[in-house]
Design an enzyme around this catalytic site. Structure first.
Site, PDB file in Angstrom:
ATOM      1  N   GLU A   1     -27.089   9.320  34.869  1.00 48.13           N
ATOM      2  CA  GLU A   1     -26.019  10.227  34.442  1.00 48.13           C
ATOM      3  C   GLU A   1     -25.974  10.209  32.907  1.00 48.13           C
ATOM      4  O   GLU A   1     -25.701  11.220  32.268  1.00 48.13           O
ATOM      5  CB  GLU A   1     -24.687   9.736  35.030  1.00 48.13           C
ATOM      6  CG  GLU A   1     -23.497  10.552  34.617  1.00 48.13           C
ATOM      7  CD  GLU A   1     -22.221  10.097  35.313  1.00 48.13           C
ATOM      8  OE1 GLU A   1     -22.246   9.826  36.536  1.00 48.13           O
ATOM      9  OE2 GLU A   1     -21.194   9.997  34.620  1.00 48.13           O
TER      10      GLU A   1
ATOM     11  N   ARG B   1     -21.890  16.802  38.088  1.00 45.52           N
ATOM     12  CA  ARG B   1     -22.245  16.288  36.753  1.00 45.52           C
ATOM     13  C   ARG B   1     -23.252  17.212  36.060  1.00 45.52           C
ATOM     14  O   ARG B   1     -24.196  16.755  35.412  1.00 45.52           O
ATOM     15  CB  ARG B   1     -22.831  14.864  36.840  1.00 45.52           C
ATOM     16  CG  ARG B   1     -21.960  13.848  37.524  1.00 45.52           C
ATOM     17  CD  ARG B   1     -20.731  13.457  36.702  1.00 45.52           C
ATOM     18  NE  ARG B   1     -19.994  12.415  37.399  1.00 45.52           N
ATOM     19  CZ  ARG B   1     -18.978  12.646  38.232  1.00 45.52           C
ATOM     20  NH1 ARG B   1     -18.562  13.902  38.455  1.00 45.52           N
ATOM     21  NH2 ARG B   1     -18.358  11.643  38.825  1.00 45.52           N
TER      22      ARG B   1
ATOM     23  N   SER C   1     -20.671   4.858  34.219  1.00 42.23           N
ATOM     24  CA  SER C   1     -21.683   4.949  35.282  1.00 42.23           C
ATOM     25  C   SER C   1     -23.028   5.322  34.662  1.00 42.23           C
ATOM     26  O   SER C   1     -23.122   6.357  34.002  1.00 42.23           O
ATOM     27  CB  SER C   1     -21.326   6.043  36.279  1.00 42.23           C
ATOM     28  OG  SER C   1     -20.050   5.857  36.783  1.00 42.23           O
TER      29      SER C   1
HETATM   30  P1  NAP Z   1     -15.665   3.705  44.523  1.00 40.07           P
HETATM   31  O1  NAP Z   1     -14.266   3.928  44.949  1.00 40.07           O
HETATM   32  O2  NAP Z   1     -16.232   2.320  44.531  1.00 40.07           O
HETATM   33  O3  NAP Z   1     -16.663   4.665  45.325  1.00 40.07           O
HETATM   34  C1  NAP Z   1     -18.059   4.673  45.036  1.00 40.07           C
HETATM   35  C2  NAP Z   1     -18.538   6.113  45.007  1.00 40.07           C
HETATM   36  O4  NAP Z   1     -18.253   6.726  46.238  1.00 40.07           O
HETATM   37  C3  NAP Z   1     -17.835   6.894  43.936  1.00 40.07           C
HETATM   38  O5  NAP Z   1     -18.722   7.032  42.864  1.00 40.07           O
HETATM   39  C4  NAP Z   1     -17.452   8.216  44.586  1.00 40.07           C
HETATM   40  O6  NAP Z   1     -18.273   9.303  44.200  1.00 40.07           O
HETATM   41  C5  NAP Z   1     -17.716   8.012  46.062  1.00 40.07           C
HETATM   42  N1  NAP Z   1     -16.449   8.167  46.790  1.00 40.07           N
HETATM   43  C6  NAP Z   1     -15.494   7.226  46.984  1.00 40.07           C
HETATM   44  N2  NAP Z   1     -14.493   7.717  47.737  1.00 40.07           N
HETATM   45  C7  NAP Z   1     -14.809   9.008  48.013  1.00 40.07           C
HETATM   46  C8  NAP Z   1     -14.167  10.040  48.731  1.00 40.07           C
HETATM   47  N3  NAP Z   1     -12.989   9.835  49.354  1.00 40.07           N
HETATM   48  N4  NAP Z   1     -14.763  11.254  48.805  1.00 40.07           N
HETATM   49  C9  NAP Z   1     -15.939  11.472  48.194  1.00 40.07           C
HETATM   50  N5  NAP Z   1     -16.605  10.536  47.504  1.00 40.07           N
HETATM   51  C10 NAP Z   1     -16.047   9.307  47.400  1.00 40.07           C
HETATM   52  O7  NAP Z   1     -15.839   4.359  43.087  1.00 40.07           O
HETATM   53  P2  NAP Z   1     -15.693   3.764  41.635  1.00 40.07           P
HETATM   54  O8  NAP Z   1     -17.042   3.391  41.143  1.00 40.07           O
HETATM   55  O9  NAP Z   1     -14.580   2.787  41.519  1.00 40.07           O
HETATM   56  O10 NAP Z   1     -15.261   5.087  40.902  1.00 40.07           O
HETATM   57  C11 NAP Z   1     -14.055   5.749  41.220  1.00 40.07           C
HETATM   58  C12 NAP Z   1     -14.090   7.133  40.615  1.00 40.07           C
HETATM   59  O11 NAP Z   1     -14.221   7.086  39.202  1.00 40.07           O
HETATM   60  C13 NAP Z   1     -15.280   7.940  41.112  1.00 40.07           C
HETATM   61  O12 NAP Z   1     -14.860   9.262  41.332  1.00 40.07           O
HETATM   62  C14 NAP Z   1     -16.282   7.849  39.997  1.00 40.07           C
HETATM   63  O13 NAP Z   1     -17.117   8.976  39.924  1.00 40.07           O
HETATM   64  C15 NAP Z   1     -15.388   7.777  38.793  1.00 40.07           C
HETATM   65  N6  NAP Z   1     -16.055   7.076  37.718  1.00 40.07           N
HETATM   66  C16 NAP Z   1     -16.786   7.785  36.819  1.00 40.07           C
HETATM   67  C17 NAP Z   1     -17.430   7.115  35.806  1.00 40.07           C
HETATM   68  C18 NAP Z   1     -18.263   7.844  34.804  1.00 40.07           C
HETATM   69  O14 NAP Z   1     -18.719   7.242  33.864  1.00 40.07           O
HETATM   70  N7  NAP Z   1     -18.537   9.110  35.000  1.00 40.07           N
HETATM   71  C19 NAP Z   1     -17.358   5.757  35.673  1.00 40.07           C
HETATM   72  C20 NAP Z   1     -16.644   5.073  36.632  1.00 40.07           C
HETATM   73  C21 NAP Z   1     -15.989   5.728  37.624  1.00 40.07           C
HETATM   74  P3  NAP Z   1     -17.976  10.273  42.936  1.00 40.07           P
HETATM   75  O15 NAP Z   1     -18.506   9.539  41.768  1.00 40.07           O
HETATM   76  O16 NAP Z   1     -18.800  11.482  43.247  1.00 40.07           O
HETATM   77  O17 NAP Z   1     -16.516  10.548  42.879  1.00 40.07           O
END
Ligand code: NAP
Length: 342
Positions: A325, A160, A229
Site C-alpha cells: 500500500e 486504495r 499498513s
Molecule cells: P482488523 O480489525 O484487525 O481487521 C483486519 C482487516 O480485516 C482490516 O484490514 C479490514 O480490512 C478487514 N475487516 C475487518 N473487519 C471487517 C468488516 N467488518 N468488513 C470488512 N472488512 C473487515 O483491522 P486493523 O488492522 O485493526 O484495522 C482497522 C481499520 O483501520 C481497517 O479498516 C484498516 O484498513 C484501517 N487501517 C488503515 C491503516 C492504513 O495505514 N491505511 C493502518 C491501520 C489500520 P480494510 O483494511 O479493508 O478495512
C-alpha cells in the site's frame, strides 16, 4: 516559497529514512505552481505529509511539497460542502468537521497524512472510505498550467486506488478536496470494536472509539518510525478462497459485492510467524503484523528487503502475492516490490 533547494528528507517521511533530493519546491499559490511548471524535471514526485512513502534509495527525484492551507464550509441545508486545502492535516480536518456538526468521517479519525493525499489512495478505515463522502477534487495540471475539477465518479475510486495514482500520476497535484458531509448522521458500526457502541452512539463516541482503537494497536510514528499498513489486503476469487478455507478454517474473510473475498494481510503475515520478527534495524511490528517499522538509522533498502521477505514467506505459505500500500520511491521514480525468486 517556490525556490528549489536541495534537502535532506528524513523529517519529511514517517519512516524517518534519510534520503536527499536535488530540488524541493513547496508552492503555496497557483501563481507559484505556474512559475515552477516550466522548471520541472521528469520525473518529479508530489509528497504530502510523507506518511505513505518509502524512500528506497539515498536520493529521490525532484520533490514538490504543496503548502496550501485553509478550510471553508458551505451550508447547503441538509448537507455541508467542506473544502480543505491540500496541506491541511487530515486528522485535524476530521476534528474540525466534528466540532462544527458536519458528520460522516469519524471512522477515518487519526489516519496520518494530509488532505491532498487522501483521495490519491482513497483512504479507508473501519468501514468508511473517502469515496463515500467525497464531492470533488481540484487538481492542477503542470503541462497545461490549469486547474481541473474532478467529480467523485471522475476520480475512479477503487480499493486504495484512484485516477490520481494511475493516468494522472506525475502530471499534476491535488490542490483541494471538497467533501459532502451530513448534519443527519447514521453511524457505521460494522467493524469489531465499534459494533458494541450500539446504534444510539453519537459521532463523538465513534470518533473517540476509533482514536482509542488505533492508539492501542498502531505504533505512533513519533515513537517508532513506520508508515501504517505496509501491504494491501488481498482480494481472491471463489476457487482460491475455498481452497484456502479448507486448509485454514480459522482464516478471517470478508465477502465482497463482486463475489470475491477480501483476506486480512495482517493475519496472513502473522501465520508465517512474522509478528515481532526483527531483521537488523527494521522489523514487523509486534502487535500489528501489517506495519513494518524502522527501529532507528535504517536505510530504505533495509525496509524494502524486509518487505520482500514478508512477501516471499506469504507467497510460499498461501500462494498469494501481497502488494504494498506504501509507495516505493527510488531515485528514478516509483517502483513495484520485486519478488524474490525462489
Ligand atoms: P482488523 O480489525 O484487525 O481487521 C483486519 C482487516 O480485516 C482490516 O484490514 C479490514 O480490512 C478487514 N475487516 C475487518 N473487519 C471487517 C468488516 N467488518 N468488513 C470488512 N472488512 C473487515 O483491522 P486493523 O488492522 O485493526 O484495522 C482497522 C481499520 O483501520 C481497517 O479498516 C484498516 O484498513 C484501517 N487501517 C488503515 C491503516 C492504513 O495505514 N491505511 C493502518 C491501520 C489500520 P480494510 O483494511 O479493508 O478495512
Amino acid at each position: 516559497m517556490s525556490t528549489p533547494q536541495a534537502l535532506q528528507l528524513s523529517p519529511e517521511n514517517s519512516f524517518s529514512i534519510q534520503s536527499d533530493c536535488q530540488a524541493f519546491y513547496s508552492p503555496s499559490s497557483i501563481e507559484q505552481l505556474t512559475s515552477i511548471a516550466p522548471l520541472l524535471d521528469e520525473p518529479f514526485y508530489v509528497l504530502g505529509a510523507g506518511t505513505n512513502t518509502l524512500f528506497v534509495d539515498e536520493s529521490t527525484p525532484t520533490i514538490i511539497h504543496p503548502d496550501f492551507h485553509g478550510i471553508n464550509a458551505n451550508d447547503c441545508g441538509d448537507h455541508v460542502l467542506v473544502t480543505g486545502q491540500c496541506a491541511e492535516n487530515w486528522h485535524q480536518f476530521v476534528q474540525f468537521c466534528l466540532a462544527n456538526g458536519y458528520y460522516g468521517i469519524e471512522n477515518l479519525a487519526l489516519i496520518p497524512g494530509s488532505i491532498g493525499a487522501a483521495p490519491v489512495q482513497n483512504i479507508g478505515a473501519y468501514g468508511v472510505e473517502l469515496a463515500d463522502v467525497l464531492d470533488s477534487v481540484t487538481w492542477y495540471e503542470f503541462s497545461a498550467q490549469t486547474l481541473h475539477r474532478f467529480s467523485n465518479s471522475e476520480c475512479q475510486f477503487g480499493y486504495r486506488d484512484s485516477i490520481f495514482k494511475r493516468e494522472l500520476f506525475g502530471k499534476g497535484l491535488i490542490v483541494s478536496v471538497t467533501l459532502k458531509l451530513t448534519k443527519y448522521w447514521q453511524p457505521t458500526l460494522s467493524y469489531q470494536g465499534l459494533a458494541e457502541l450500539g446504534e444510539q452512539a453519537t459521532p463523538e463516541q465513534v470518533f473517540q472509539q476509533v482514536v482509542d482503537l488505533r492508539r492501542s494497536k498502531l505504533p505512533d510514528p513519533e515513537q517508532l518510525a513506520n508508515a501504517g499498513s505496509f501491504f494491501k489486503n488481498p482480494v481472491v476469487d471463489q476457487d482460491k478462497f475455498s481452497h484456502l478455507q479448507q486448509n485454514y478454517p480459522d482464516m478471517p474473510f470478508y465477502p465482497q459485492p463482486t463475489g470475491k473475498y477480501k483476506l486480512a494481510a495482517g493475519w496472513l503475515i502473522d501465520q508465517c510467524g512474522l509478528k515481532g520478527f526483527r531483521q537488523g534495524k527494521v522489523g514487523v511490528h509486534q502487535h500489528q503484523a501489517l506495519v513494518l517499522v524502522n527501529y532507528g538509522q535504517a536505510s530504505g533498502q533495509d525496509i524494502y528487503r524486509l518487505a520482500q521477505h514478508v512477501q516471499q514467506l506469504v507467497r510460499q505459505k498461501f500462494a498469494i502475492s501481497l502488494e504494498p500500500e506504501v509507495r516505493l520511491l527510488t531515485s528514478h521514480g516509483l517502483i513495484e516490490l520485486a519478488e524474490i525468486k525462489n
